[in-house]
Design a protein around this motif. Structure first.
Motif, PDB file in Angstrom:
ATOM      1  N   TYR A  41       0.830  -1.203   0.000  1.00 25.45           N
ATOM      2  CA  TYR A  41       0.000   0.000   0.000  1.00 25.45           C
ATOM      3  C   TYR A  41       0.868   1.258   0.000  1.00 25.45           C
ATOM      4  N   ARG A  42       1.877   1.281   0.853  1.00 24.62           N
ATOM      5  CA  ARG A  42       2.754   2.455   0.930  1.00 24.62           C
ATOM      6  C   ARG A  42       3.516   2.668  -0.375  1.00 24.62           C
ATOM      7  N   ALA A  78       2.499   1.780  -3.353  1.00 26.91           N
ATOM      8  CA  ALA A  78       1.533   2.251  -4.353  1.00 26.91           C
ATOM      9  C   ALA A  78       1.214   3.727  -4.151  1.00 26.91           C
ATOM     10  N   ARG A  79       1.055   4.154  -2.900  1.00 23.95           N
ATOM     11  CA  ARG A  79       0.801   5.578  -2.630  1.00 23.95           C
ATOM     12  C   ARG A  79       1.977   6.441  -3.060  1.00 23.95           C
ATOM     13  N   ARG A  80       3.201   5.995  -2.767  1.00 16.49           N
ATOM     14  CA  ARG A  80       4.402   6.734  -3.146  1.00 16.49           C
ATOM     15  C   ARG A  80       4.506   6.842  -4.660  1.00 16.49           C
ATOM     16  N   GLU A  81       4.202   5.747  -5.351  1.00 16.44           N
ATOM     17  CA  GLU A  81       4.242   5.747  -6.809  1.00 16.44           C
ATOM     18  C   GLU A  81       3.156   6.656  -7.388  1.00 16.44           C
ATOM     19  N   PHE A  82       1.979   6.648  -6.799  1.00 14.40           N
ATOM     20  CA  PHE A  82       0.884   7.498  -7.269  1.00 14.40           C
ATOM     21  C   PHE A  82       1.222   8.975  -7.108  1.00 14.40           C
ATOM     22  N   GLU A  83       1.864   9.317  -6.002  1.00 18.95           N
ATOM     23  CA  GLU A  83       2.238  10.708  -5.760  1.00 18.95           C
ATOM     24  C   GLU A  83       3.308  11.189  -6.731  1.00 18.95           C
ATOM     25  N   ASP A  84       4.125  10.278  -7.257  1.00 21.87           N
ATOM     26  CA  ASP A  84       5.187  10.652  -8.198  1.00 21.87           C
ATOM     27  C   ASP A  84       4.678  10.807  -9.641  1.00 21.87           C
TER      28      ASP A  84
END
Length: 81
Positions: free
Chosen positions: A69-70, A72-78
């Protein structure tokens, strides 16, 4: 008599830039899905073997899910807007 030429474009043939994106996004490689398969197997076989295997598998499964989950969130923010 006038002839009108109408052109229809296939949406599949439109360039990616028409949607505001320059490239296709591919997520990075990850071992997390394989780790989840192994830990879920530990959880299920732990019911028959011993509670220690079940508990270890459950803790590792939760840790892998949180990590996935973390990531995926980091990738989404980038991603670009």
């Amino acid at each position: 008599m006038t002839t009108e030429t109408t052109t229809t474009t296939d949406p599949a043939e439109e360039p990616a830039a028409s949607h505001g994106h320059d490239a296709i996004h591919m997520p990075p490689n990850s071992w997390i899905p394989i780790g989840l398969a192994v830990t879920l197997t530990m959880v299920l076989t732990g019911f028959y073997i011993t509670p220690a295997v079940w508990i270890i598998g459950l803790v590792l499964t939760i840790a892998l899910l949180v990590g996935w989950y973390r990531a995926a969130r980091r990738e989404f923010e980038d991603l670009p807007d």
